[in-house]
Design an enzyme around this catalytic site. Structure first.
Site, PDB file in Angstrom:
ATOM      1  N   HIS A  91     -11.222  -2.755   3.698  1.00 35.28           N
ATOM      2  CA  HIS A  91     -11.153  -2.383   5.120  1.00 35.28           C
ATOM      3  C   HIS A  91     -11.888  -1.090   5.446  1.00 35.28           C
ATOM      4  O   HIS A  91     -11.834  -0.629   6.578  1.00 35.28           O
ATOM      5  CB  HIS A  91      -9.682  -2.276   5.521  1.00 35.28           C
ATOM      6  CG  HIS A  91      -8.978  -1.172   4.766  1.00 35.28           C
ATOM      7  ND1 HIS A  91      -8.793  -1.207   3.396  1.00 35.28           N
ATOM      8  CD2 HIS A  91      -8.469   0.012   5.170  1.00 35.28           C
ATOM      9  CE1 HIS A  91      -8.194  -0.109   3.009  1.00 35.28           C
ATOM     10  NE2 HIS A  91      -7.988   0.654   4.060  1.00 35.28           N
ATOM     11  N   ASP A 130       0.872  -1.162   0.000  1.00 28.91           N
ATOM     12  CA  ASP A 130       0.000   0.000   0.000  1.00 28.91           C
ATOM     13  C   ASP A 130       0.917   1.222   0.000  1.00 28.91           C
ATOM     14  O   ASP A 130       1.774   1.355   0.874  1.00 28.91           O
ATOM     15  CB  ASP A 130      -0.841  -0.030   1.292  1.00 28.91           C
ATOM     16  CG  ASP A 130      -2.203   0.567   1.120  1.00 28.91           C
ATOM     17  OD1 ASP A 130      -2.274   1.670   0.567  1.00 28.91           O
ATOM     18  OD2 ASP A 130      -3.181  -0.059   1.568  1.00 28.91           O
TER      19      ASP A 130
HETATM   20  C1  NOJ Z   1      -8.039   5.313   2.274  1.00 29.90           C
HETATM   21  C2  NOJ Z   1      -7.755   4.163   3.165  1.00 29.90           C
HETATM   22  O1  NOJ Z   1      -8.263   2.996   2.582  1.00 29.90           O
HETATM   23  C3  NOJ Z   1      -8.382   4.489   4.504  1.00 29.90           C
HETATM   24  O2  NOJ Z   1      -8.371   3.384   5.360  1.00 29.90           O
HETATM   25  C4  NOJ Z   1      -7.644   5.664   5.082  1.00 29.90           C
HETATM   26  O3  NOJ Z   1      -8.265   6.078   6.279  1.00 29.90           O
HETATM   27  C5  NOJ Z   1      -7.618   6.836   4.113  1.00 29.90           C
HETATM   28  N1  NOJ Z   1      -7.332   6.457   2.769  1.00 29.90           N
HETATM   29  C6  NOJ Z   1      -6.572   7.828   4.514  1.00 29.90           C
HETATM   30  O4  NOJ Z   1      -5.308   7.317   4.196  1.00 29.90           O
END
Ligand code: NOJ
Length: 524
Positions: free
Chosen positions: A325, A99
């Site tokens: 998630h 990621d």
């Molecule tokens: C997207 C992510 O999937 C999420 O979990 C996160 O809170 C936000 N971006 C900020 O990075």
């Protein structure tokens, strides 16, 4: 199937590392835990794992607040553990995706600490600093996606900085060339360590309006929606200059051969498909999240499949996501019976599927007590149902052991339900067995991997379509209703049905029955 890249043939499995497998008893999953479960992923039949952030982080947003882009948080392990994991995965034929979180860092990242130290610090321009409005308030009306203003006052340098998410996640300034170079070097750091590609966090948010204009009011805003929906995101998302950045990331990956660039992008399809770029210079797969919020009925899904297929540029490779998630689990969204239908849908549509850990055993959203809330989004805006803890509960490996064998300690979130991999492993009628059968079928049938999708139709509650490749013709029928239905088919053979005892059944030409909630794949 040789013409396709591995990420076109393969199936991606998302691991939320805090919740997959703990190896050291601290109640939080880690890299060695993932390593110990790779054999399971091979036996499941997936091809790649995408691991949500594992970098050093104060964990204000559980790793999406990165304090060092080129290391591993001790909570998850070390760079040595990571190397072992990648090497082991590769030996088993699994790809590893990381990621990449380029939109914002942690406020504890040394870059931001330097940036906030003085107005003339060389890194000042690496983040978005603005003077207050004439009344001393925030420079404009932009709102944080976690609630409240997106601007945080810094008393020391007497300016505001912008954060699309938490105040602990200041946005980087992607108009600054040094930021771009530094971030492309981050990609190289991990590519040099054998990573096979990236899922890029909030790719469509990277660039903001150069003039910092106010966002317009959203006329459709209603109570109960997240705070930032009060405004349209006209000047804070999907700015034209973002595509140049995507191209530069794609170019960096291309230095390393067949590596995949996936973008997290929540946009309507016509805007989404622009992220493919032209002739392979954009993202390989802008994530297609339509199934996450689709009304679960045959007509709606048929329309979605047709519209998506016809909106794709010619060179573009489709993809479908069933869970992640940040969204309620599929078994909670559509119910446990329809979750099986959803599995058949995901694995028979045209394009690369991404599955979310635990969905393959039908995990549902966990019930999180008021004292157990962990998600900062829920803490900032309680009660509006946006909390993401329910879909992040620990993987359930073995319900006969404490904490479903996720940890020997106290799990960071409660275990959601009683089912487990162990319970389902040798049960031919389990969801896990269904996923395994589907994944084998997909691997062995070129029509499912690279065939066209045709004749997408809804008839009452039944969705049907065909996948065709040369002379192979597969027919897929999904009963999305609660009553038995009939479906018109040609003469053929059932290759797979969610009712396990139908496999191999000969279908006569004409009306064939489909039980309530049954999905089948037949060959003609
Ligand atoms: C997207 C992510 O999937 C999420 O979990 C996160 O809170 C936000 N971006 C900020 O990075």
């Amino acid at each position: 199937m040789s013409k396709l890249a591995w990420w076109q043939r393969g199936v991606i499995y998302q691991i939320y590392p805090r919740s997959f497998q703990d190896s050291n008893g601290d109640g939080i999953g880690d890299l060695r835990g993932i390593d110990a479960r790779l054999d399971y992923l091979v036996s499941l039949g997936v091809d790649a794992v995408w691991i949500s952030p594992i970098y050093p982080s104060p964990m204000a947003d559980f790793g999406y607040d990165v304090a060092d882009y080129c290391n591993i948080d001790p909570m998850f392990g070390t760079l040595t553990d990571f190397k072992q994991l990648v090497d082991h995965a590769h030996r088993l034929g699994l790809k590893v995706l990381l990621d990449f979180v380029p939109n914002h860092s942690s406020d504890r990242h040394p870059w931001f600490e330097e940036s906030r130290s003085s107005r003339d610090n060389p890194k000042r321009d690496w983040y978005l600093w603005r003077d207050p409005a004439p009344d001393g308030g925030p420079p404009n009306n932009w709102l944080s996606r976690m609630g409240g203003s997106a601007w945080e006052w810094d008393e020391h340098t007497r300016q505001y900085y912008y954060h699309a998410f938490l105040r602990e996640q200041p946005d980087l300034n992607w108009r600054n060339q040094q930021v771009r170079r530094a971030m492309n070097d981050v990609l190289r750091f991990w590519l040099d360590r054998g990573v096979d590609g990236f899922r890029v966090d909030v790719l469509w948010l990277l660039i903001k309006d150069a003039q910092f204009r106010d966002n317009p009011l959203n006329p459709a805003y209603g109570p109960g929606a997240p705070d930032h929906h009060r405004l349209l995101q006209t000047y804070t998302e999907d700015q034209p200059e973002v595509h140049e950045i995507v191209r530069s990331m794609r170019a960096t990956l291309s230095e390393y051969g067949e590596r995949v660039l996936i973008g997290e992008i929540y946009l309507p399809v016509p805007q989404l498909v622009k992220y493919y770029g032209t002739n392979g210079d954009g993202a390989d797969m802008p994530f297609n999240f339509q199934l996450l919020s689709a009304a679960w009925n045959a007509g709606e899904i048929a329309r979605m499949i047709r519209d998506y297929d016809s909106a794709l540029p010619e060179h573009a490779w489709p993809n479908w996501v069933l869970g992640n998630h940040d969204n309620p689990r599929v078994a909670s969204r559509v119910g446990t019976a329809q979750a099986r239908v959803a599995a058949v849908l995901l694995l028979t549509l045209r394009g690369t599927p991404t599955l979310y850990y635990g969905d393959e055993i039908g995990m549902t959203d966990g019930a999180i007590g008021p004292d157990e809330i962990q998600d900062p989004a829920e803490r900032r805006q309680p009660g509006i149902g946006q909390g993401r803890d329910p879909e992040r509960t620990p993987m359930q490996w073995d319900s006969s052991l404490p904490n479903a064998a996720f940890t020997s300690g106290k799990p960071w979130l409660p275990i959601a339900t009683t089912t487990s991999v162990r319970d389902q492993d040798s049960d031919a009628s389990s969801v896990l067995s269904l996923y395994r059968r589907l994944l084998i079928l997909r691997r062995n049938n070129a029509a499912l991997v690279q065939g066209t999708i045709e004749h997408v139709a809804a008839n009452g509650d039944v969705l049907t379509y065909e996948r065709r490749y040369h002379d192979q013709r597969l027919f897929i029928a999904l009963n999305m209703g609660v009553e038995e239905a009939t479906v018109q088919t040609g003469a053929g053979v059932v290759l797979l049905s969610t009712l396990a005892d139908r496999d191999g059944e000969v279908l006569v030409e004409g009306a064939n029955r489909l039980a309530a909630g049954e999905a089948l794949i037949a060959s003609f």
